[in-house]
Design a protein around this motif. Structure first.
Motif, short mmCIF file in Angstrom:
data_model
loop_
_atom_site.label_atom_id
_atom_site.label_comp_id
_atom_site.label_asym_id
_atom_site.label_seq_id
_atom_site.Cartn_x
_atom_site.Cartn_y
_atom_site.Cartn_z
N GLU A 1 66.77 7.21 115.96
CA GLU A 1 66.25 8.48 116.47
C GLU A 1 67.40 9.46 116.59
O GLU A 1 68.48 9.11 117.05
N VAL A 2 67.15 10.69 116.16
CA VAL A 2 68.18 11.73 116.18
C VAL A 2 67.56 13.03 116.70
O VAL A 2 66.45 13.39 116.31
N TRP A 3 68.28 13.72 117.58
CA TRP A 3 67.86 15.03 118.09
C TRP A 3 68.79 16.10 117.52
O TRP A 3 70.00 15.93 117.48
N VAL A 4 68.18 17.20 117.06
CA VAL A 4 68.93 18.35 116.56
C VAL A 4 68.41 19.59 117.27
O VAL A 4 67.23 19.93 117.16
N LYS A 5 69.29 20.26 118.03
CA LYS A 5 68.93 21.51 118.72
C LYS A 5 69.66 22.67 118.04
O LYS A 5 70.88 22.61 117.86
N ILE A 6 68.93 23.71 117.70
CA ILE A 6 69.50 24.88 117.04
C ILE A 6 69.10 26.11 117.84
O ILE A 6 67.91 26.41 117.99
N GLY A 7 70.09 26.84 118.36
CA GLY A 7 69.81 27.99 119.20
C GLY A 7 69.27 29.19 118.45
O GLY A 7 68.48 29.94 118.99
N ARG A 8 69.68 29.37 117.20
CA ARG A 8 69.23 30.54 116.43
C ARG A 8 68.96 30.09 115.00
O ARG A 8 69.83 30.12 114.12
N THR A 9 67.71 29.64 114.75
CA THR A 9 67.35 29.11 113.43
C THR A 9 67.36 30.17 112.35
O THR A 9 67.43 29.85 111.16
N LEU A 10 67.31 31.47 112.75
CA LEU A 10 67.37 32.54 111.74
C LEU A 10 68.71 32.52 111.00
O LEU A 10 68.79 32.98 109.86
#
Length: 288
Positions: free
Chosen positions: A248-257
């Protein structure tokens, strides 16, 4: 609390975003973020910073800052320049210009001398070249013996084998590129808020590549709490993670643009449209 502060706070809470996370994304101190939500602009460094901080806050939670400025203009102080010193006068400006002109006049004779010296050197070089060109060519002896190179020397054989070796290396490189690992089969099984669960069916390697065209907060970690990366991804920066051994892996992206994602070298489409959900949390579940 002003209406604007209430609107921003509700947008932040809808995205399940804490003030600490917002501080990491925007690099704005937490006390200023609280001041924006409460409408306490007196703690800000100035009106310019108030408007700048509100704009960053709105973009981070997916709101249009220009629309907010128009709708709540009565709550937002106008930005103006009130600290610019007016100390320059015409007399002082003329004195400065006169001083600069005097410096230039001091350098002018040196520049002229340097140009003359360079011109003289170029002229001498041209005359020497012409004199060398007019000299008669030296005669060569007609009886000079020519040495015949052996047709089957080791050097000639090596030269003949070199093109074939380069062709074999080129074919090997092309085959290696063609045998790149394809992207695994992925299926979005759940969407909640700005969080999506993605089931990945893969029997081989699993890698994620993140490339930023702006500046965005990025965090990558596994189910055991091990963090592979946590911080701002600068414009033009690329990070690649080999996650083949994870379940399991989590990826958080604050500004996907501003962040392009690839899985096993293939472009990855975000579960939510980046214009609608700027901040996204992606939960990858690997099924071997």
């Amino acid at each position: 609390m002003t209406e604007l502060g209430k609107r921003l706070r509700e947008a932040r809470e809808e995205k399940n975003m804490s003030l600490d996370e917002l501080q990491e994304m925007t690099k704005i101190q937490k006390r200023y973020l609280i001041g924006i939500e409460e409408g306490n602009y007196a703690i800000m460094p100035g009106n310019f910073y108030v408007r700048a901080f509100i704009r960053q806050y709105a973009e981070a939670v997916g709101l249009d800052p220009d629309e907010l400025f128009e709708q709540y203009k009565q709550d937002i102080p106008q930005s103006y320049q009130d600290d610019i010193p007016q100390t320059l006068s015409r007399v002082k400006t003329r004195q400065q210009l006169s001083a600069e002109g005097a410096k230039w006049l001091d350098w002018l004779p040196k520049v002229i001398v340097a140009v003359v010296v360079i011109g003289a050197a170029v002229l001498v070089w041209v005359l020497l070249q012409r004199g060398t060109a007019n000299e008669p060519p030296t005669k060569t002896s007609p009886k000079t013996a020519e040495v015949e190179k052996p047709k089957h020397s080791p050097l000639e054989q090596a030269k003949q084998k070199q093109p074939a070796k380069e062709a074999d290396e080129k074919a090997t490189n092309e085959n290696g590129q063609q045998n790149e690992q394809p992207a695994p089969a992925m299926n979005v099984t759940e969407k909640r808020g700005n969080t999506a669960t993605i089931e990945v069916a893969s029997s081989g390697p699993f890698s994620i590549e993140l490339s930023s065209k702006g500046t965005s907060w990025v965090e990558v970690y596994n189910a055991k709490g091990h963090t592979f990366y946590r911080g701002n991804l600068a414009s033009g920066q690329t990070k690649t993670f080999d996650l083949s051994a994870e379940s399991e892996v989590w990826v958080k992206i604050g500004r996907t643009l501003d962040v392009d994602m690839k899985v096993n070298g293939q472009p990855f489409a975000y579960p939510f449209a980046p214009k609608e959900e700027v901040y996204q949390k992606l939960h990858f579940v690997l099924k071997k």
